[in-house]
Design a protein around this motif. Structure first.
Motif, PDB file in Angstrom:
ATOM      1  N   ASN A  31     -33.318 -22.224 -34.100  1.00  0.00           N
ATOM      2  CA  ASN A  31     -32.882 -21.545 -32.884  1.00  0.00           C
ATOM      3  C   ASN A  31     -31.868 -22.394 -32.120  1.00  0.00           C
ATOM      4  N   THR A  32     -32.113 -23.683 -32.045  1.00  0.00           N
ATOM      5  CA  THR A  32     -31.190 -24.588 -31.344  1.00  0.00           C
ATOM      6  C   THR A  32     -29.838 -24.614 -32.033  1.00  0.00           C
ATOM      7  N   TRP A  33     -29.842 -24.710 -33.356  1.00  0.00           N
ATOM      8  CA  TRP A  33     -28.582 -24.747 -34.107  1.00  0.00           C
ATOM      9  C   TRP A  33     -27.831 -23.424 -33.964  1.00  0.00           C
ATOM     10  N   ALA A  34     -28.545 -22.309 -34.008  1.00  0.00           N
ATOM     11  CA  ALA A  34     -27.894 -21.002 -33.886  1.00  0.00           C
ATOM     12  C   ALA A  34     -27.213 -20.865 -32.527  1.00  0.00           C
ATOM     13  N   ARG A  35     -27.870 -21.321 -31.493  1.00  0.00           N
ATOM     14  CA  ARG A  35     -27.287 -21.205 -30.157  1.00  0.00           C
ATOM     15  C   ARG A  35     -26.099 -22.160 -29.991  1.00  0.00           C
ATOM     16  N   ARG A  36     -26.135 -23.284 -30.651  1.00  0.00           N
ATOM     17  CA  ARG A  36     -24.990 -24.196 -30.603  1.00  0.00           C
ATOM     18  C   ARG A  36     -23.791 -23.589 -31.326  1.00  0.00           C
ATOM     19  N   ALA A  38     -23.194 -20.407 -31.552  1.00  0.00           N
ATOM     20  CA  ALA A  38     -22.692 -19.365 -30.665  1.00  0.00           C
ATOM     21  C   ALA A  38     -21.870 -19.965 -29.527  1.00  0.00           C
ATOM     22  N   GLU A  39     -22.319 -21.086 -28.985  1.00  0.00           N
ATOM     23  CA  GLU A  39     -21.573 -21.747 -27.915  1.00  0.00           C
ATOM     24  C   GLU A  39     -20.212 -22.224 -28.404  1.00  0.00           C
ATOM     25  N   VAL A  46     -28.491 -12.890 -32.428  1.00  0.00           N
ATOM     26  CA  VAL A  46     -29.907 -13.257 -32.400  1.00  0.00           C
ATOM     27  C   VAL A  46     -30.703 -12.052 -31.931  1.00  0.00           C
ATOM     28  N   TYR A  51     -31.724 -14.088 -37.300  1.00  0.00           N
ATOM     29  CA  TYR A  51     -30.381 -14.599 -37.027  1.00  0.00           C
ATOM     30  C   TYR A  51     -29.402 -14.052 -38.060  1.00  0.00           C
TER      31      TYR A  51
END
Length: 312
Positions: A31-36, A38-39, A46, A51
């Motif tokens: 989850n952390t990597w996916a949001r990074r 996206a940023e 998501v 994902y």
């Protein structure tokens, strides 16, 4: 690292547990990597199902490459410039980019067009660069933007070419642009980097986007089509390139104003010479040659080719 997750993402949602098992990490890390990602600009979706990448994302695993161009491909959310990234990859002593290698990005912080202009990119834009290995003779370099234009028009299936490097929509708005940068050494170039930007589902104010004319054509599918056409037309005989360019252009026969490094030329665009330079008939009746420059079309634009199914 987020870069490890990116190649595993597809258009179909995958759970954090499933991705974590493949990566050897927990779902919280996924989850952390996916949001990074996206940023950084990667269109990660998501949902409760997991994902995925947004449909049509031009990531290597989603681009149906059919030839040599694009077999080596790197994709990122945000870069300074895909042109610079391609050069850096080519200079990597451990993993140098081969001929036809492609760099694709969602956003550029230092993207540039011809003559140092900024290159505006959004999520609705397809922006990429192709490495062309040398040595390349100078006459070949001169025709490359025209060959790339023919390839671009064929892949998009709409619009007309404005000399030397723009694809215009049928109503005259800019749809796509081409930038060729070469590393010169004497009478040849050791390599060149060809950059292309196409407005696919969004565009800056006053420009056109491809979905207006070709709805349903995704960025991933378009990239595959452009790469196939580039490989074809960059290898085509010069006369064939010039013949097709003349057939799909919106420049010849028009009154033009050309800003060149040596000054401004005005007159009627007559034809291209064998090297791809623009021949202009001045108001005084003389014919002059523009080897490079920015063209402004004077008067109302005649309708350029509309959507096409069968491209020559």
């Amino acid at each position: 690292m987020p870069a490890r997750l990116l190649p595993l993402l597809t258009e179909q949602p995958q759970t954090g547990d499933a991705l974590g098992t493949r990566l050897g990490v927990g779902r919280v890390t996924v989850n952390t990597w996916a949001r990074r990602l996206a940023e950084d600009g990667v269109p990660v979706v998501v949902t409760r199902g997991g994902y995925a990448l947004a449909p049509g994302t031009p990531a290597p695993q989603l681009v149906p490459v059919s030839g040599t161009f694009g077999q080596a491909m790197r994709y990122a959310g945000t870069v300074g410039s895909t042109q610079d990234e391609a050069r850096a990859w080519a200079d990597d002593p451990h993993d140098p980019a081969p001929h036809g290698a492609v760099v694709v990005a969602e956003r550029q912080t230092a993207g540039r067009g011809r003559r140092g202009r900024a290159w505006d990119t959004t999520h609705g834009t397809l922006v990429f660069s192709v490495l062309l290995a040398g040595p390349l003779a100078l006459p070949d370099l001169a025709l490359m933007p025209l060959a790339a234009g023919v390839a671009l028009q064929a892949a998009c299936g709409v619009g007309g070419l404005k000399w030397p490097n723009d694809l215009l929509a049928p109503d005259g708005r800019k749809l796509a642009g081409i930038l060729l940068e070469a590393d010169l050494r004497g009478e040849e170039a050791r390599r060149a980097v060809l950059g292309i930007g196409v407005n696919v589902s969004a565009a800056p104010e006053g420009a056109a986007w491809l979905s207006e004319f070709r709805p349903g054509l995704t960025r991933a599918a378009l990239l595959a089509r452009i790469l196939a056409e580039l490989e074809r037309w960059l290898a085509a005989p010069p006369q064939a390139v010039l013949e097709v360019w003349r057939a799909v252009n919106v420049t010849l026969g028009r009154e033009v104003r050309v800003v060149t490094p040596r000054g401004i030329l005005t007159g009627t665009a007559l034809d291209l010479d064998a090297q791809g330079s623009l021949l202009i008939r001045t108001p005084e009746g003389t014919t002059v040659t523009a080897h490079a420059g920015d063209v402004q079309l004077v008067g109302t634009l005649a309708p350029s080719p509309g959507p096409q199914e069968d491209i020559p």
